[in-house]
Design a protein around this motif. Sequence first.
Motif, short mmCIF file in Angstrom:
data_model
loop_
_atom_site.label_atom_id
_atom_site.label_comp_id
_atom_site.label_asym_id
_atom_site.label_seq_id
_atom_site.Cartn_x
_atom_site.Cartn_y
_atom_site.Cartn_z
N ALA A 101 -7.86 18.16 19.96
CA ALA A 101 -6.56 18.78 19.69
C ALA A 101 -6.70 20.29 19.52
O ALA A 101 -5.91 21.07 20.05
CB ALA A 101 -5.95 18.16 18.43
N THR B 99 -4.03 15.06 6.06
CA THR B 99 -3.89 16.07 7.12
C THR B 99 -2.78 17.07 6.78
O THR B 99 -2.94 18.28 6.94
CB THR B 99 -3.57 15.39 8.47
OG1 THR B 99 -4.55 14.40 8.72
CG2 THR B 99 -3.56 16.39 9.61
N ARG C 87 -10.02 13.23 19.69
CA ARG C 87 -9.82 13.36 18.26
C ARG C 87 -9.38 14.78 17.87
O ARG C 87 -8.81 15.49 18.67
CB ARG C 87 -11.09 12.94 17.51
CG ARG C 87 -11.69 11.63 18.02
CD ARG C 87 -13.10 11.42 17.51
NE ARG C 87 -13.11 11.07 16.11
CZ ARG C 87 -13.16 9.83 15.65
NH1 ARG C 87 -13.22 8.82 16.48
NH2 ARG C 87 -13.16 9.59 14.37
N THR C 88 -9.68 15.18 16.62
CA THR C 88 -9.23 16.49 16.11
C THR C 88 -9.84 17.63 16.91
O THR C 88 -9.17 18.62 17.21
CB THR C 88 -9.58 16.63 14.62
OG1 THR C 88 -9.00 15.54 13.91
CG2 THR C 88 -9.04 17.93 14.06
N LEU D 285 -1.35 16.39 14.44
CA LEU D 285 -2.48 15.72 13.80
C LEU D 285 -2.02 14.76 12.70
O LEU D 285 -2.63 13.71 12.48
CB LEU D 285 -3.46 16.75 13.24
CG LEU D 285 -4.21 17.57 14.31
CD1 LEU D 285 -4.99 18.71 13.68
CD2 LEU D 285 -5.15 16.68 15.12
N TRP E 115 -5.81 15.48 21.48
CA TRP E 115 -6.14 14.65 20.30
C TRP E 115 -6.39 13.20 20.70
O TRP E 115 -7.34 12.57 20.24
CB TRP E 115 -4.98 14.74 19.31
CG TRP E 115 -5.00 13.71 18.23
CD1 TRP E 115 -5.74 13.71 17.09
CD2 TRP E 115 -4.23 12.49 18.20
NE1 TRP E 115 -5.49 12.59 16.35
CE2 TRP E 115 -4.57 11.82 17.02
CE3 TRP E 115 -3.30 11.91 19.07
CZ2 TRP E 115 -4.00 10.59 16.66
CZ3 TRP E 115 -2.73 10.70 18.72
CH2 TRP E 115 -3.08 10.05 17.53
N HIS F 121 -9.22 6.49 15.97
CA HIS F 121 -8.76 7.71 15.31
C HIS F 121 -7.25 7.87 15.38
O HIS F 121 -6.67 8.70 14.69
CB HIS F 121 -9.46 8.94 15.92
CG HIS F 121 -8.99 9.28 17.32
ND1 HIS F 121 -9.54 8.71 18.44
CD2 HIS F 121 -8.02 10.11 17.77
CE1 HIS F 121 -8.94 9.17 19.52
NE2 HIS F 121 -8.01 10.03 19.14
N ILE G 267 -1.69 19.57 22.72
CA ILE G 267 -2.43 19.21 21.50
C ILE G 267 -2.50 17.68 21.37
O ILE G 267 -3.54 17.12 21.06
CB ILE G 267 -1.74 19.82 20.25
CG1 ILE G 267 -1.77 21.35 20.31
CG2 ILE G 267 -2.41 19.35 18.96
CD1 ILE G 267 -0.89 22.04 19.26
N TYR G 268 -1.37 17.01 21.64
CA TYR G 268 -1.29 15.55 21.50
C TYR G 268 -2.28 14.86 22.45
O TYR G 268 -3.05 13.98 22.04
CB TYR G 268 0.15 15.10 21.82
CG TYR G 268 0.50 13.69 21.43
CD1 TYR G 268 -0.13 12.59 22.02
CD2 TYR G 268 1.48 13.42 20.47
CE1 TYR G 268 0.20 11.29 21.67
CE2 TYR G 268 1.81 12.13 20.11
CZ TYR G 268 1.16 11.07 20.72
OH TYR G 268 1.49 9.77 20.36
#
Length: 446
Positions: free
Chosen positions: A88, A229, A84-85, A355, A80, A218, A76-77
Amino acid sequence: MHDNANLPPPDPVSLRSAFWYWLKLGCVSFGGPAGQIAMMHAELVEKRRWISEQRFLHALNYCMLLPGPEATQLAIYIGWLLHRTRGALVAGLLFLLPSLLVLIVLSWLYMAYGHVAAIAGILYGIKPAVVAIVLAAAWRLGRRTLRSPALMAIAAAAFAAIAVLRLPFPLIVLAAALLGMAGGRWLPAHFQAGGTQHGGAARYGPALIDDDTPTPEHAQFKWPRLLGTAAVGLALAFLAWLGLALAGGADQPLAQMGVFFSKAALLTFGGAYAVLPYLVQGAAEHYHWITSAQMMDGLALGETTPGPLIMIVAFIGFVGGWSHAVLGGNLWLAGVCGALVASWFTFLPSFIFILAGAPLVEASRGNLRLSAPLSAISAAVVGVIASLALFFGRHVFWQANPLPHWDWLAIAIALAAGVALLKFQMGTIKLLLACAIFGLVLSYLP
């Protein structure tokens, strides 16, 4: 290695390319968190050069400190950081979905046909192998992390705390972290980490996100972004639980699962093996969604699927939904709902932690001093995993019915599996397949 410095930097990565990479990883990520992190390192740092060694390890340090599956959070990191989101969500969901779908199918086969002699035979062969796999995990982690008498003492104390005193796991982690902080200050030589995971600052050529690449916009840390978030994540968790409570009542299994698996998600320090005793206590002994024997079977099934081992929560949810008939007559749909609820509440915190918190981690590059507490937590986790092997061994090797006796054949299978794993470095999937075939053959013998 030195020639690699002259390589041109890689081209920017499109979200589509990343999509196909994360999907492939989700389908082949066998071998537990260590194997999954090694796969990501080999592909993303060494081969594709999407991220540098130091940035990769910095992200991994943060993910190891968090509760939850660290390999999933690392995916996920990096997703991201690249996209960006959206990146992720793509990385995290594709890392999880293949294992969730496979486990739902296996759970259905288990509940619908688990009483068939052939399947019972297969499970008889696999269960002792699972005990060996858990012990081998403790042994390998111990060899890597228990580099001093102080760390060995912490591992032994953690084993006694959970196996004898039955202290809660979060308390053990907290005590280990405090010991590590104290040890790092007064006995620094005893609390040094056993080297970096992947061989120090090896250079594989310039990376897309290199050591000196400026933090993208971001990923800049801003308090409003962190709080916003976190608020969105909490709202998603609360609204999902509220929907379940309104649909069937706050005391029915699906709403209870929402609360229980949210707690479990916040306790999974040190990987799935470490939190399994908590899952057994809650799901089997307190709520009775699942029996201890079914838990063993679920772990065996979880070991044969890709993705994080903590995905066993989907099996617990499926069995709980099916056995409590949460939707009336449709048992298959009840099981699927249980699996989805368990997965949603277990993995949502991982997305929120990354996030919301990753920008803070990016801002702290260069001064993150976590090695001593991390070393102490890793040592405690070795003791906890060893206690889990003891727990499973008791259930697999000691037969209470019809007459109390040791199951010497199961013990022999476990010993053979341990030798295959540690001496001959046999892969987990091959080992489980061999034990399954052996169990199947046994079931047909008179």
